[in-house]
Design a protein around this motif. Sequence first.
Motif, PDB file in Angstrom:
ATOM      1  N   ARG A   8     -28.134 165.466  65.280  1.00  0.00           N
ATOM      2  CA  ARG A   8     -27.456 166.302  66.289  1.00  0.00           C
ATOM      3  C   ARG A   8     -27.673 165.728  67.693  1.00  0.00           C
ATOM      4  O   ARG A   8     -26.753 165.685  68.505  1.00  0.00           O
ATOM      5  CB  ARG A   8     -27.968 167.735  66.211  1.00  0.00           C
ATOM      6  CG  ARG A   8     -27.273 168.664  67.121  1.00  0.00           C
ATOM      7  CD  ARG A   8     -25.822 168.850  66.710  1.00  0.00           C
ATOM      8  NE  ARG A   8     -25.177 169.622  67.758  1.00  0.00           N
ATOM      9  CZ  ARG A   8     -23.923 169.497  68.089  1.00  0.00           C
ATOM     10  NH1 ARG A   8     -23.139 168.667  67.465  1.00  0.00           N
ATOM     11  NH2 ARG A   8     -23.428 170.205  69.052  1.00  0.00           N
ATOM     12  N   ALA A   9     -28.875 165.274  67.970  1.00  0.00           N
ATOM     13  CA  ALA A   9     -29.161 164.650  69.267  1.00  0.00           C
ATOM     14  C   ALA A   9     -28.321 163.386  69.432  1.00  0.00           C
ATOM     15  O   ALA A   9     -27.731 163.151  70.492  1.00  0.00           O
ATOM     16  CB  ALA A   9     -30.643 164.317  69.382  1.00  0.00           C
ATOM     17  N   GLU A  62     -21.385 161.680  72.508  1.00  0.00           N
ATOM     18  CA  GLU A  62     -20.282 162.369  73.167  1.00  0.00           C
ATOM     19  C   GLU A  62     -20.376 162.276  74.687  1.00  0.00           C
ATOM     20  O   GLU A  62     -19.374 162.105  75.363  1.00  0.00           O
ATOM     21  CB  GLU A  62     -20.213 163.848  72.725  1.00  0.00           C
ATOM     22  CG  GLU A  62     -19.740 164.018  71.313  1.00  0.00           C
ATOM     23  CD  GLU A  62     -18.350 163.423  71.077  1.00  0.00           C
ATOM     24  OE1 GLU A  62     -17.443 163.660  71.898  1.00  0.00           O
ATOM     25  OE2 GLU A  62     -18.189 162.716  70.068  1.00  0.00           O
ATOM     26  N   VAL A  63     -21.574 162.392  75.206  1.00  0.00           N
ATOM     27  CA  VAL A  63     -21.755 162.253  76.661  1.00  0.00           C
ATOM     28  C   VAL A  63     -21.341 160.848  77.101  1.00  0.00           C
ATOM     29  O   VAL A  63     -20.622 160.685  78.091  1.00  0.00           O
ATOM     30  CB  VAL A  63     -23.226 162.523  77.069  1.00  0.00           C
ATOM     31  CG1 VAL A  63     -23.479 162.101  78.506  1.00  0.00           C
ATOM     32  CG2 VAL A  63     -23.559 163.987  76.871  1.00  0.00           C
ATOM     33  N   CYS A  64     -21.740 159.844  76.348  1.00  0.00           N
ATOM     34  CA  CYS A  64     -21.395 158.467  76.702  1.00  0.00           C
ATOM     35  C   CYS A  64     -19.884 158.240  76.650  1.00  0.00           C
ATOM     36  O   CYS A  64     -19.331 157.562  77.510  1.00  0.00           O
ATOM     37  CB  CYS A  64     -22.095 157.489  75.763  1.00  0.00           C
ATOM     38  SG  CYS A  64     -23.872 157.447  75.998  1.00  0.00           S
TER      39      CYS A  64
END
Length: 82
Positions: free
Chosen positions: A70-71, A77-79
């Motif tokens: 999950r991390a 997704e942030v990247c």
Amino acid sequence: MYQLCRETARTLGEVGFGIITGGGTGMMEAANKGAREASARSVGCNIELPFEQSSNDYIDVSIDFRYLIRAQDDVREVCRSL
């Protein structure tokens, strides 16, 4: 290596990058410390483990995850959004 990591994160922070790590000790701490020295955003993504870790002292934002996958998905997704 610790010092090089810290200096690299500080340099990136000085030009406007935030730093995101696993939030633990060692190189992760060095990167968060460098970000803090540059007044950049310093994020730690911690995995909840039964025998381990608390966040290092140089994190502005701590995000806790129960599962490693999950991390990894959230960091990916942030990247992509950048």
